[in-house]
Design an enzyme around this catalytic site. Structure first.
Site, short mmCIF file in Angstrom:
data_model
loop_
_atom_site.label_atom_id
_atom_site.label_comp_id
_atom_site.label_asym_id
_atom_site.label_seq_id
_atom_site.Cartn_x
_atom_site.Cartn_y
_atom_site.Cartn_z
N ARG A 15 -57.61 -109.40 -1.75
CA ARG A 15 -58.91 -108.88 -1.32
C ARG A 15 -59.72 -109.98 -0.64
O ARG A 15 -60.33 -109.76 0.40
CB ARG A 15 -59.70 -108.31 -2.50
CG ARG A 15 -59.27 -106.96 -2.95
CD ARG A 15 -60.24 -106.42 -4.00
NE ARG A 15 -59.79 -105.14 -4.50
CZ ARG A 15 -59.94 -103.98 -3.87
NH1 ARG A 15 -60.52 -103.95 -2.69
NH2 ARG A 15 -59.49 -102.87 -4.40
N ARG A 16 -59.73 -111.15 -1.24
CA ARG A 16 -60.48 -112.27 -0.66
C ARG A 16 -59.88 -112.71 0.66
O ARG A 16 -60.59 -112.98 1.62
CB ARG A 16 -60.53 -113.44 -1.64
CG ARG A 16 -61.40 -113.17 -2.84
CD ARG A 16 -61.38 -114.33 -3.79
NE ARG A 16 -62.16 -114.03 -4.98
CZ ARG A 16 -62.05 -114.68 -6.11
NH1 ARG A 16 -61.18 -115.68 -6.24
NH2 ARG A 16 -62.79 -114.35 -7.16
N ARG A 36 -50.57 -101.57 -4.02
CA ARG A 36 -49.67 -100.52 -4.51
C ARG A 36 -48.70 -101.07 -5.56
O ARG A 36 -48.39 -100.41 -6.55
CB ARG A 36 -48.87 -99.88 -3.36
CG ARG A 36 -49.58 -98.83 -2.58
CD ARG A 36 -50.19 -97.69 -3.39
NE ARG A 36 -49.39 -97.17 -4.48
CZ ARG A 36 -49.89 -96.62 -5.59
NH1 ARG A 36 -51.17 -96.51 -5.78
NH2 ARG A 36 -49.10 -96.15 -6.52
N ALA A 37 -48.20 -102.28 -5.32
CA ALA A 37 -47.27 -102.87 -6.28
C ALA A 37 -47.97 -103.05 -7.63
O ALA A 37 -47.39 -102.74 -8.68
CB ALA A 37 -46.76 -104.21 -5.76
N GLN A 38 -49.21 -103.53 -7.61
CA GLN A 38 -49.96 -103.70 -8.84
C GLN A 38 -50.22 -102.36 -9.52
O GLN A 38 -50.05 -102.21 -10.72
CB GLN A 38 -51.28 -104.42 -8.55
CG GLN A 38 -52.12 -104.72 -9.76
CD GLN A 38 -53.16 -103.65 -10.06
OE1 GLN A 38 -53.52 -102.86 -9.21
NE2 GLN A 38 -53.63 -103.65 -11.28
N ASN A 40 -48.47 -99.57 -9.20
CA ASN A 40 -47.21 -99.02 -9.70
C ASN A 40 -46.79 -99.69 -11.01
O ASN A 40 -46.34 -99.03 -11.94
CB ASN A 40 -46.11 -99.17 -8.66
CG ASN A 40 -46.32 -98.27 -7.47
OD1 ASN A 40 -47.13 -97.36 -7.50
ND2 ASN A 40 -45.60 -98.54 -6.39
N TYR A 84 -39.87 -106.74 -8.47
CA TYR A 84 -40.37 -105.59 -7.74
C TYR A 84 -41.69 -105.94 -7.06
O TYR A 84 -41.88 -105.68 -5.87
CB TYR A 84 -40.57 -104.42 -8.71
CG TYR A 84 -41.32 -103.24 -8.15
CD1 TYR A 84 -40.65 -102.24 -7.45
CD2 TYR A 84 -42.69 -103.12 -8.30
CE1 TYR A 84 -41.34 -101.15 -6.94
CE2 TYR A 84 -43.39 -102.04 -7.79
CZ TYR A 84 -42.70 -101.06 -7.12
OH TYR A 84 -43.39 -99.99 -6.60
N PHE A 85 -42.59 -106.55 -7.81
CA PHE A 85 -43.89 -106.92 -7.26
C PHE A 85 -43.73 -107.90 -6.12
O PHE A 85 -44.33 -107.73 -5.05
CB PHE A 85 -44.78 -107.52 -8.36
CG PHE A 85 -46.16 -107.83 -7.89
CD1 PHE A 85 -47.15 -106.86 -7.96
CD2 PHE A 85 -46.49 -109.06 -7.37
CE1 PHE A 85 -48.43 -107.13 -7.52
CE2 PHE A 85 -47.76 -109.35 -6.93
CZ PHE A 85 -48.74 -108.38 -7.00
N GLY A 87 -41.08 -108.43 -4.23
CA GLY A 87 -40.41 -107.79 -3.10
C GLY A 87 -41.33 -106.85 -2.34
O GLY A 87 -41.32 -106.83 -1.11
N ARG A 95 -38.79 -103.67 -2.52
CA ARG A 95 -39.03 -103.17 -3.87
C ARG A 95 -37.86 -102.35 -4.41
O ARG A 95 -37.77 -102.12 -5.62
CB ARG A 95 -40.30 -102.32 -3.91
CG ARG A 95 -40.13 -100.93 -3.33
CD ARG A 95 -41.45 -100.22 -3.14
NE ARG A 95 -41.31 -98.81 -2.92
CZ ARG A 95 -40.84 -98.23 -1.84
NH1 ARG A 95 -40.44 -98.96 -0.83
NH2 ARG A 95 -40.76 -96.93 -1.74
#
Length: 107
Positions: A15-16, A36-38, A40, A84-85, A87, A95
């Site tokens: 975000r920053r 999205r990874a976070q 999921n 996964y995160f 990737g 992912r």
């Protein structure tokens, strides 16, 4: 819980980096993948904890220690979600391998 904290921090850093203020969830494609990874990983965490807890209760008195197998599967699951995160943060296709591996471990 440390994994979830790490994933949340990665979203904050993204975000920053890309200047995306909350509650926005769209913007730069790299931010969207990290977000999205976070999300999921957070969605599947209660399922993981529940399965690990039930396996520990169910197998804790078994003679050949299936609880050890459950704990090993839990550690492998955490590793596959971390991969996964990582990737997913690089490319959406990154992912898939860890996603399939973590699904197998849950089953």
């Amino acid at each position: 819980v440390l994994f979830l904290a790490y994933f949340a921090l990665q979203v904050i850093y993204a975000r920053r980096k890309y200047k995306i203020s909350p509650p926005e969830t769209t913007g730069h494609p790299e931010f969207e993948r990290i977000f999205r990874a976070q999300a999921n990983c957070s969605e599947y965490f209660p399922i993981f904890v529940s399965l690990l807890w039930v396996a520990g209760i169910f197998f804790h008195q078994a003679p050949l220690s299936p609880a050890g197998v459950a704990a090993a599967c839990g550690l492998l699951y955490l590793y596959t979600r971390f991969k996964y995160f990582q990737g997913y943060a690089v490319a959406a296709q990154g992912r898939l391998g860890p996603l399939y591996a973590s699904a197998r471990l849950r089953w």
